[in-house]
Design a protein around this motif. Structure first.
Motif, mmCIF file in Angstrom:
data_model
loop_
_atom_site.group_PDB
_atom_site.id
_atom_site.type_symbol
_atom_site.label_atom_id
_atom_site.label_comp_id
_atom_site.label_asym_id
_atom_site.label_seq_id
_atom_site.Cartn_x
_atom_site.Cartn_y
_atom_site.Cartn_z
ATOM 1 N N GLY A 1 39.847 48.573 39.013
ATOM 2 C CA GLY A 1 40.779 47.427 38.560
ATOM 3 C C GLY A 1 40.229 46.249 37.807
ATOM 4 N N ILE A 2 38.804 46.094 38.117
ATOM 5 C CA ILE A 2 38.181 44.934 37.307
ATOM 6 C C ILE A 2 37.930 45.370 36.083
ATOM 7 C CG2 ILE A 2 35.959 43.795 37.179
ATOM 8 C CD1 ILE A 2 35.890 43.973 40.500
ATOM 9 N N TYR A 3 37.554 46.856 35.980
ATOM 10 C CA TYR A 3 37.181 47.430 34.546
ATOM 11 C C TYR A 3 38.719 47.512 33.771
ATOM 12 C CZ TYR A 3 35.495 50.586 30.918
ATOM 13 O OH TYR A 3 35.083 50.980 30.008
ATOM 14 N N GLY B 1 47.652 47.021 41.060
ATOM 15 C CA GLY B 1 46.979 48.112 40.939
ATOM 16 C C GLY B 1 45.966 48.616 42.148
ATOM 17 N N THR B 2 44.949 47.650 42.226
ATOM 18 C CA THR B 2 43.901 48.024 43.091
ATOM 19 C C THR B 2 44.394 48.235 44.808
ATOM 20 O OG1 THR B 2 42.262 46.821 41.875
ATOM 21 C CG2 THR B 2 41.835 47.041 44.139
ATOM 22 N N ARG B 3 45.385 47.235 45.080
ATOM 23 C CA ARG B 3 45.915 47.309 46.258
ATOM 24 C C ARG B 3 46.904 48.644 46.678
ATOM 25 N NH1 ARG B 3 45.175 42.510 49.001
ATOM 26 N NH2 ARG B 3 44.562 40.557 47.877
ATOM 27 N N LEU C 1 52.552 54.082 39.674
ATOM 28 C CA LEU C 1 51.900 52.484 39.255
ATOM 29 C C LEU C 1 52.385 52.984 37.978
ATOM 30 C CD1 LEU C 1 48.696 52.111 41.479
ATOM 31 C CD2 LEU C 1 50.814 50.834 41.379
ATOM 32 N N MET C 2 51.751 53.638 36.964
ATOM 33 C CA MET C 2 51.690 53.695 35.557
ATOM 34 C C MET C 2 52.852 53.739 34.976
ATOM 35 S SD MET C 2 48.642 56.545 34.740
ATOM 36 C CE MET C 2 48.909 56.410 33.010
ATOM 37 N N MET D 1 44.826 50.117 35.181
ATOM 38 C CA MET D 1 43.955 50.224 36.171
ATOM 39 C C MET D 1 43.807 51.703 36.865
ATOM 40 S SD MET D 1 42.718 50.548 39.356
ATOM 41 C CE MET D 1 44.240 50.459 40.308
ATOM 42 N N PRO D 2 44.995 52.256 37.115
ATOM 43 C CA PRO D 2 44.835 53.669 37.436
ATOM 44 C C PRO D 2 44.668 54.634 36.529
ATOM 45 C CG PRO D 2 47.016 53.019 37.721
ATOM 46 C CD PRO D 2 46.439 51.730 37.530
#
Length: 509
Positions: A147-149, A330-332, A342-343, A386-387
């Protein structure tokens, strides 16, 4: 891959992994910043160094060619040398190349420095992503790390516009290069102290020299074809020749990889449907993103007469949207729903943001149109990125993590080159037609020029909407893996089944 003592799956994680993430993210931010920060500084640098109008695009192209052409080679080197070592070498080399760029006293030195930045960027980028892939093995932690990346990968380009504006307006264009040096030194020292790559993760097979030559020449020809098309036209002889050469070289590369014992890019990395879906959908989405950066920068600076700094800050809604989409949405949700859930919505929300921008006019309100459009675009892309970044190394044996990471970087780099050239050409053609049809009866020629420019932008943005919808369709159709298995020690065989994760060896160096 059989379970052995050496490759027992995920019994423990590297205790330094979160500290390592800080330095990996810092390096990634530096590489992504550099892709846009130089755009802001280019007019001033061109004047100072006496670079001709015909050659100024090479300041951008030299970097893009070296970076895009050598990414697969860089990914394979990181598998062979070790990702930590490749990462540190890439950082040091990038810092040296940036110092040369900042100190450039003429055109040749500037272009050489940019090409050198691209070479070391091609080492650095796949090493960074593959380090994340082999260090973060727990599904929840992996979601947070990616998620951070993903937020950095998606939003860093817009941050580069802000930083580039500040440095150019208040210091000097040379600082758009020098600013990389502290980033690189901090990341290299931190990486040396805290990164411990899993043992047994290297691919020590001999280097596939024919694969290196064919892939590098094929990708360079492809990227150069698109960058040349932007200023010389699609029917230009050399442009067409580059595309033909690229097709022949890349076809020869695929045939070679199917036959050699130790391929540069094992075809299993590409043919697994989830990874293939990520590379294709993400590459298409980046086409839209890069085109939009270009159009909004011109619109804000030329039509709205924003200063470089104000232009940079005008991209803040997109950055905020990307951070929220990546780290909060995304992360959650990544560990709760399949990646395509998600995508696909992410790309569609981004397309909705693009759709709003097709209504762009000379007097469009920033708060009423541009800001909400950017927020939607950022939220959508952040949620999808993210994913996608995590799935790029989905189910990959650690020995292939570097080259799998290189493939997602390659898809973005080639997508960026295509986006800038394709959408800019569409916009320019629409602008020319608009002005030609109205020139005779127009009283204010300057106003007509601005109206034509905005019409060109909105015409090209319609194409960007279609491309993002196509990304959504591809991600929904090809990506079929389930949500990550939350159980301890989960593993997969890389076939895209639910629960597949990167298989990480036990021991740490």
């Amino acid at each position: 891959m059989p379970k052995t003592a050496e490759t027992a799956e995920i019994p423990r994680s590297d205790p330094q992994r979160w500290k390592a993430l800080v330095f990996i993210a810092l390096a990634q931010l530096m590489v992504v910043l550099d892709a846009t920060i130089v755009n802001i500084a280019l007019p001033t640098a061109q004047q100072d160094l006496g670079i001709s109008d015909g050659n100024r695009q090479w300041v951008i192209t030299a970097y893009a060619l070296a970076f895009g052409g050598l990414l697969l080679f860089g990914g394979r080197i990181s598998d062979l040398w070790g990702r930590r070592r490749t990462f540190i070498v890439g950082l040091i080399g990038f810092a040296v190349a940036s110092a040369l760029g900042g100190a450039a006293n003429g055109e040749a030195m500037m272009l050489g420095a940019r090409a050198l930045q691209g070479v070391f960027g091609a080492l650095l980028a796949p090493a960074a992503l593959s380090l994340l892939a082999v260090m973060f093995t727990d599904a929840k932690e992996r979601a947070k790390a990616f998620g951070i990346y993903g937020a950095i990968a998606g939003g860093g380009g817009a941050v580069g516009l802000i930083l580039g504006g500040f440095l150019t307006e208040y210091l000097n264009w040379r600082w758009t290069f020098y600013v990389n040096i502290p980033f690189a030194i901090a990341a290299a020292v931190g990486a040396y102290l805290v990164i411990r790559e899993p043992a047994g993760a290297r691919n020590r097979a001999s280097l596939d020299i024919p694969g290196v030559v064919l892939s590098t020449l094929g990708l360079v020809a492809l990227v150069y074809g698109f960058t040349r098309a932007e200023h010389s036209g699609w029917s230009d002889g050399l442009t067409v020749g580059m595309f033909v050469a690229s097709a022949v070289l890349l076809a020869a590369f695929v045939i070679t990889e199917a036959k050699v014992k130790a391929p540069l890019l094992p075809l299993r990395v590409l043919t697994e449907r989830n990874r293939g879906g990520v590379y294709l959908s993400l590459g298409l989405a980046v086409i839209s993103m890069f085109g939009l950066f270009l159009f909004l920068t011109f619109y804000l600076q030329i039509v709205k007469e924003y200063s470089p700094v104000k232009t940079g800050f005008a991209f803040m809604p997109m950055i905020v949207g990307m951070i929220i989409g990546s780290t909060q949405i995304g992360t959650r949700l990544m560990t709760r729903v399949p990646p395509r859930m998600l995508m696909t919505p992410g790309f569609l929300v981004a397309a909705l943001g693009m759709l709003l921008l097709t209504q762009l006019e000379i007097d469009s309100s920033f708060a009423g149109l541009i800001m909400p459009a950017q927020l939607l675009l950022g939220l959508g892309m952040g949620t999808a990125f993210m994913p996608a970044m995590s799935l790029a190394t989905h189910g990959v044996d650690p020995r292939d993590a570097g080259v799998a990471s290189a493939m997602v970087n390659t898809s973005q780099q080639v997508g960026g080159a295509i986006g800038t050239a394709l959408l800019n050409t569409i916009a320019a053609s629409a602008t020319t037609s608009y002005i030609a049809a109205r020139a005779a009866g127009a009283g204010d020629q300057q106003l007509l020029q601005l109206q034509g420019m905005v019409h060109g932008f909105s015409s090209a943005i319609w194409w960007a909407v279609g491309i993002l919808v196509t990304s959504a369709v591809i991600s929904f159709a090809l990506i079929n893996t389930g949500r990550p298995d939350m159980g301890p020690g989960s593993s997969g065989d890389g076939d895209g089944a639910p629960g597949d994760e990167v298989r990480v060896p036990v021991a740490m160096h």
